[in-house]
Enzyme design. Sequence first.
Site, mmCIF file in Angstrom:
data_model
loop_
_atom_site.group_PDB
_atom_site.id
_atom_site.type_symbol
_atom_site.label_atom_id
_atom_site.label_comp_id
_atom_site.label_asym_id
_atom_site.label_seq_id
_atom_site.Cartn_x
_atom_site.Cartn_y
_atom_site.Cartn_z
ATOM 1 N N ARG A 103 10.092 -5.100 -4.152
ATOM 2 C CA ARG A 103 9.078 -5.568 -3.473
ATOM 3 C C ARG A 103 8.133 -6.394 -4.095
ATOM 4 O O ARG A 103 7.381 -7.154 -3.420
ATOM 5 C CB ARG A 103 8.301 -4.300 -2.965
ATOM 6 C CG ARG A 103 7.098 -4.290 -2.005
ATOM 7 C CD ARG A 103 6.752 -3.116 -1.536
ATOM 8 N NE ARG A 103 6.007 -3.226 -0.389
ATOM 9 C CZ ARG A 103 4.466 -3.017 -0.751
ATOM 10 N NH1 ARG A 103 4.057 -3.213 -1.819
ATOM 11 N NH2 ARG A 103 3.855 -3.179 0.572
ATOM 12 N N ILE A 118 1.564 -7.648 3.717
ATOM 13 C CA ILE A 118 2.736 -7.039 3.633
ATOM 14 C C ILE A 118 2.401 -5.540 3.697
ATOM 15 O O ILE A 118 1.591 -4.927 3.264
ATOM 16 C CB ILE A 118 3.400 -7.233 2.051
ATOM 17 C CG1 ILE A 118 4.879 -6.515 2.104
ATOM 18 C CG2 ILE A 118 2.383 -6.859 1.080
ATOM 19 C CD1 ILE A 118 5.499 -6.865 0.756
ATOM 20 N N SER A 119 3.264 -4.892 4.520
ATOM 21 C CA SER A 119 2.967 -3.657 5.043
ATOM 22 C C SER A 119 3.138 -2.554 3.824
ATOM 23 O O SER A 119 4.083 -2.801 2.994
ATOM 24 C CB SER A 119 3.829 -2.999 6.038
ATOM 25 O OG SER A 119 3.838 -3.771 7.271
ATOM 26 N N GLN A 120 2.446 -1.330 3.773
ATOM 27 C CA GLN A 120 2.643 -0.212 2.794
ATOM 28 C C GLN A 120 3.976 0.179 2.944
ATOM 29 O O GLN A 120 4.719 0.380 3.969
ATOM 30 C CB GLN A 120 1.571 0.511 2.825
ATOM 31 C CG GLN A 120 1.563 1.533 4.130
ATOM 32 C CD GLN A 120 0.607 2.688 4.109
ATOM 33 O OE1 GLN A 120 -0.277 2.667 5.154
ATOM 34 N NE2 GLN A 120 0.650 3.425 3.091
ATOM 35 N N PRO A 121 4.729 0.427 1.552
ATOM 36 C CA PRO A 121 5.874 1.155 1.478
ATOM 37 C C PRO A 121 6.122 2.197 2.593
ATOM 38 O O PRO A 121 7.311 2.488 3.314
ATOM 39 C CB PRO A 121 6.278 1.257 0.365
ATOM 40 C CG PRO A 121 5.060 0.601 -0.579
ATOM 41 C CD PRO A 121 4.056 0.500 0.426
#
Length: 234
Positions: free
Chosen positions: A56, A82-85
């Site tokens: 990531r 960027i979206s959270q995991p």
Amino acid sequence: MAASPELSIMAIPRTSSKTAGIGMTSTRTRDRMLARLREQGIQDEVVINVMAEIPRHIFVDEALSIRAYEDVSLPIGYGQTISQPYIVAKMTQLLRNGKQLDKVLEIGTGCGYQTAVLSRVSNEVFSLERIRPLVMKARNHLRTLKCTNVKLDHADGSLGLKGYGPFDAIMVTAASSHVPQELVEQLAVGGRMVIPVGTSEQVLHLIERTAQGIQKTALEPVKFVPLLGGTALS
Ligand code: SAH
């Protein structure tokens, strides 16, 4: 789209300044992210394994790479994130529903992290992004990771990708005030779509298309950047 059927990631130079960064974060940091995903209720080990494999940190600016495995969304430029995991894992798990996917459409490529995850659980991924420099950024990242089953295009994804469907899964990674009818129409019978719906308060929805019609399930509160119409060059 009709005017540019050539969706390709091939026009990207093979080397990237970020390639050197692969492997530079500790396995322990990454393992903590995986343990956290399990604690948060992610049960699909295929998704967890894919997220273990995809670095990531190469998707964010070097200054932020130290935070890449925290459960937070991070800026990627152009006012986007960027979206959270956890959200990436949750949405992928929902679409997979325990099975390998065939043809997938993603709306909102951003830096391409979610696209890379989808590429490992699908036979073919089409991803649309409205901000041109992000398309270029994502192409670079996906090229670095050899995600050769992905096709990107600079387009307004709220209209879907006519002529390439039906898709057995559609993932929308920007929040919409409603579920766009064009996307529902491009979903195959038996297909699933995940989409954040709402403006100031958003809820993740699962849309299932069956032979009988459309089933819509509200899942959990989420926070995404808005789905905007049209395209932008910067
Ligand atoms: N999938 C990304 C999330 C990116 S944020 C990840 O892996 O983290 C959402 C992205 O959706 C932004 O890059 C934004 O520019 C894009 N977007 C918003 N509206 C869009 C539209 N109508 N069509 C295509 N992309 C759109």
